[in-house]
Design a protein around this motif. Structure first.
Motif, PDB file in Angstrom:
ATOM      1  N   GLU A   1       0.866  -1.178   0.000  1.00  0.00           N
ATOM      2  CA  GLU A   1       0.000   0.000   0.000  1.00  0.00           C
ATOM      3  C   GLU A   1       0.900   1.224   0.000  1.00  0.00           C
ATOM      4  OE1 GLU A   1      -3.249   2.301   2.818  1.00  0.00           O
ATOM      5  OE2 GLU A   1      -2.881   0.188   3.169  1.00  0.00           O
ATOM      6  N   GLU A   2       0.687   2.125  -0.922  1.00  0.00           N
ATOM      7  CA  GLU A   2       1.535   3.310  -1.019  1.00  0.00           C
ATOM      8  C   GLU A   2       1.528   4.084   0.283  1.00  0.00           C
ATOM      9  OE1 GLU A   2       1.887   5.681  -4.340  1.00  0.00           O
ATOM     10  OE2 GLU A   2       1.307   4.131  -5.751  1.00  0.00           O
ATOM     11  N   GLY A   3       2.638   4.753   0.542  1.00  0.00           N
ATOM     12  CA  GLY A   3       2.770   5.553   1.739  1.00  0.00           C
ATOM     13  C   GLY A   3       4.226   5.717   2.111  1.00  0.00           C
ATOM     14  N   ALA A   4       4.459   6.016   3.357  1.00  0.00           N
ATOM     15  CA  ALA A   4       5.803   6.247   3.868  1.00  0.00           C
ATOM     16  C   ALA A   4       6.415   4.941   4.354  1.00  0.00           C
ATOM     17  CB  ALA A   4       5.755   7.255   5.017  1.00  0.00           C
ATOM     18  N   GLY A   5       7.718   4.963   4.580  1.00  0.00           N
ATOM     19  CA  GLY A   5       8.395   3.850   5.218  1.00  0.00           C
ATOM     20  C   GLY A   5       9.219   2.998   4.281  1.00  0.00           C
ATOM     21  N   PRO A   6      10.228   2.335   4.838  1.00  0.00           N
ATOM     22  CA  PRO A   6      11.162   1.550   4.033  1.00  0.00           C
ATOM     23  C   PRO A   6      10.608   0.231   3.493  1.00  0.00           C
ATOM     24  CG  PRO A   6      11.784   1.466   6.334  1.00  0.00           C
ATOM     25  CD  PRO A   6      10.660   2.448   6.221  1.00  0.00           C
ATOM     26  N   VAL A   7       9.617  -0.360   4.137  1.00  0.00           N
ATOM     27  CA  VAL A   7       9.040  -1.586   3.580  1.00  0.00           C
ATOM     28  C   VAL A   7       8.263  -1.217   2.326  1.00  0.00           C
ATOM     29  CG1 VAL A   7       7.508  -3.555   3.977  1.00  0.00           C
ATOM     30  CG2 VAL A   7       8.957  -2.714   5.830  1.00  0.00           C
ATOM     31  N   THR A   8       7.501  -0.151   2.388  1.00  0.00           N
ATOM     32  CA  THR A   8       6.729   0.312   1.242  1.00  0.00           C
ATOM     33  C   THR A   8       7.630   0.818   0.124  1.00  0.00           C
ATOM     34  OG1 THR A   8       4.800   0.864   2.582  1.00  0.00           O
ATOM     35  CG2 THR A   8       5.010   2.010   0.485  1.00  0.00           C
ATOM     36  N   ASN A   9       8.639   1.603   0.463  1.00  0.00           N
ATOM     37  CA  ASN A   9       9.417   2.306  -0.547  1.00  0.00           C
ATOM     38  C   ASN A   9      10.799   1.740  -0.815  1.00  0.00           C
ATOM     39  OD1 ASN A   9       7.491   4.464  -1.116  1.00  0.00           O
ATOM     40  ND2 ASN A   9       7.799   4.958   1.027  1.00  0.00           N
ATOM     41  N   GLY A  10      11.268   0.815  -0.008  1.00  0.00           N
ATOM     42  CA  GLY A  10      12.604   0.260  -0.190  1.00  0.00           C
ATOM     43  C   GLY A  10      12.610  -0.966  -1.074  1.00  0.00           C
ATOM     44  N   GLU A  11      13.808  -1.480  -1.297  1.00  0.00           N
ATOM     45  CA  GLU A  11      13.939  -2.738  -2.033  1.00  0.00           C
ATOM     46  C   GLU A  11      13.289  -3.835  -1.196  1.00  0.00           C
ATOM     47  OE1 GLU A  11      17.528  -5.642  -3.507  1.00  0.00           O
ATOM     48  OE2 GLU A  11      17.850  -3.470  -3.550  1.00  0.00           O
ATOM     49  N   LYS A  12      12.447  -4.627  -1.822  1.00  0.00           N
ATOM     50  CA  LYS A  12      11.684  -5.643  -1.088  1.00  0.00           C
ATOM     51  C   LYS A  12      12.564  -6.815  -0.682  1.00  0.00           C
ATOM     52  CE  LYS A  12       8.016  -3.210  -1.634  1.00  0.00           C
ATOM     53  NZ  LYS A  12       8.562  -1.880  -1.589  1.00  0.00           N
ATOM     54  N   LYS A  13      12.344  -7.285   0.547  1.00  0.00           N
ATOM     55  CA  LYS A  13      13.014  -8.476   1.058  1.00  0.00           C
ATOM     56  C   LYS A  13      12.036  -9.645   0.944  1.00  0.00           C
ATOM     57  CE  LYS A  13      15.368  -5.856   4.684  1.00  0.00           C
ATOM     58  NZ  LYS A  13      15.556  -5.778   6.145  1.00  0.00           N
ATOM     59  N   ALA A  14      12.550 -10.835   0.816  1.00  0.00           N
ATOM     60  CA  ALA A  14      11.663 -12.004   0.765  1.00  0.00           C
ATOM     61  C   ALA A  14      10.911 -12.135   2.087  1.00  0.00           C
ATOM     62  CB  ALA A  14      12.444 -13.266   0.441  1.00  0.00           C
ATOM     63  N   PRO A  15      11.619 -12.185   3.244  1.00  0.00           N
ATOM     64  CA  PRO A  15      10.913 -12.118   4.525  1.00  0.00           C
ATOM     65  C   PRO A  15      11.383 -10.885   5.305  1.00  0.00           C
ATOM     66  CG  PRO A  15      12.789 -13.568   4.783  1.00  0.00           C
ATOM     67  CD  PRO A  15      12.847 -12.997   3.380  1.00  0.00           C
ATOM     68  N   TYR A  16      10.554 -10.460   6.245  1.00  0.00           N
ATOM     69  CA  TYR A  16      10.885  -9.374   7.177  1.00  0.00           C
ATOM     70  C   TYR A  16      10.725  -9.899   8.592  1.00  0.00           C
ATOM     71  CZ  TYR A  16      10.563  -5.918   3.417  1.00  0.00           C
ATOM     72  OH  TYR A  16      10.767  -5.195   2.267  1.00  0.00           O
ATOM     73  N   PRO A  17      11.660  -9.605   9.499  1.00  0.00           N
ATOM     74  CA  PRO A  17      11.473 -10.017  10.893  1.00  0.00           C
ATOM     75  C   PRO A  17      10.367  -9.177  11.550  1.00  0.00           C
ATOM     76  CG  PRO A  17      13.523  -8.786  10.647  1.00  0.00           C
ATOM     77  CD  PRO A  17      12.943  -8.951   9.271  1.00  0.00           C
ATOM     78  N   LEU A  18       9.687  -9.770  12.498  1.00  0.00           N
ATOM     79  CA  LEU A  18       8.596  -9.064  13.184  1.00  0.00           C
ATOM     80  C   LEU A  18       9.037  -7.730  13.764  1.00  0.00           C
ATOM     81  CD1 LEU A  18       6.593 -11.793  15.136  1.00  0.00           C
ATOM     82  CD2 LEU A  18       5.772 -10.319  13.316  1.00  0.00           C
ATOM     83  N   TYR A  19      10.222  -7.690  14.404  1.00  0.00           N
ATOM     84  CA  TYR A  19      10.646  -6.435  15.033  1.00  0.00           C
ATOM     85  C   TYR A  19      10.749  -5.315  13.997  1.00  0.00           C
ATOM     86  CZ  TYR A  19      15.459  -7.092  13.367  1.00  0.00           C
ATOM     87  OH  TYR A  19      16.562  -7.252  12.572  1.00  0.00           O
TER      88      TYR A  19
END
Length: 132
Positions: A15-33
């Motif tokens: 979903e468009e918006g702010a933040g590195p998950v939205t706007n950065g290079e995508k990782k296959a998994p992300y840790p919960l923290y």
């Protein structure tokens, strides 16, 4: 689950918006923290969507869980179709977050924001605010 548990990324949760998950290079998994921090501190919509989606996949209905956590009762049909929360429900959930040590990570995440994001007039420690 622990803070190191990883959740897989899915384009369907973008979903468009702010933040590195939205706007950065995508990782296959992300840790919960990382998802918690990006969702809370950086208002990252994709991180929030990932947390919400996987919570529902693993634990069930997030709305019912929040309602149960608040200790309040509502007509379930009205609650799930018209509104996710009311002021008393939010207070019942956030008061323990503000006062109990087990939620310190949330407070730490919320306290690391820029001056423009502070909710200055409500809380003296200037936590960011965003309620979906």
């Amino acid at each position: 689950m622990s803070s190191e548990t990883e959740l897989p990324y899915s384009d369907a949760l973008f979903e468009e918006g702010a933040g590195p998950v939205t706007n950065g290079e995508k990782k296959a998994p992300y840790p919960l923290y990382e998802l918690f921090y990006n969702s809370l501190a950086l208002s990252d919509n994709t991180a929030f969507n990932m947390l919400f989606f996987y919570y529902q996949q693993i634990y069930g209905n997030a709305q019912e869980s929040l309602l149960n956590l608040s200790g309040l009762t509502f007509d379930q049909a009205e609650y799930t179709t018209n509104n996710m929360a009311d002021a008393q429900m939010i207070l019942n959930i956030l008061l323990p977050v503000a006062t109990e040590d087990k939620y310190s990570y949330i407070l730490t995440s919320l306290s690391g924001n820029t001056e423009a994001e502070y909710f200055k007039k409500i809380h003296p420690r200037r936590y960011v605010h965003k309620i979906r």
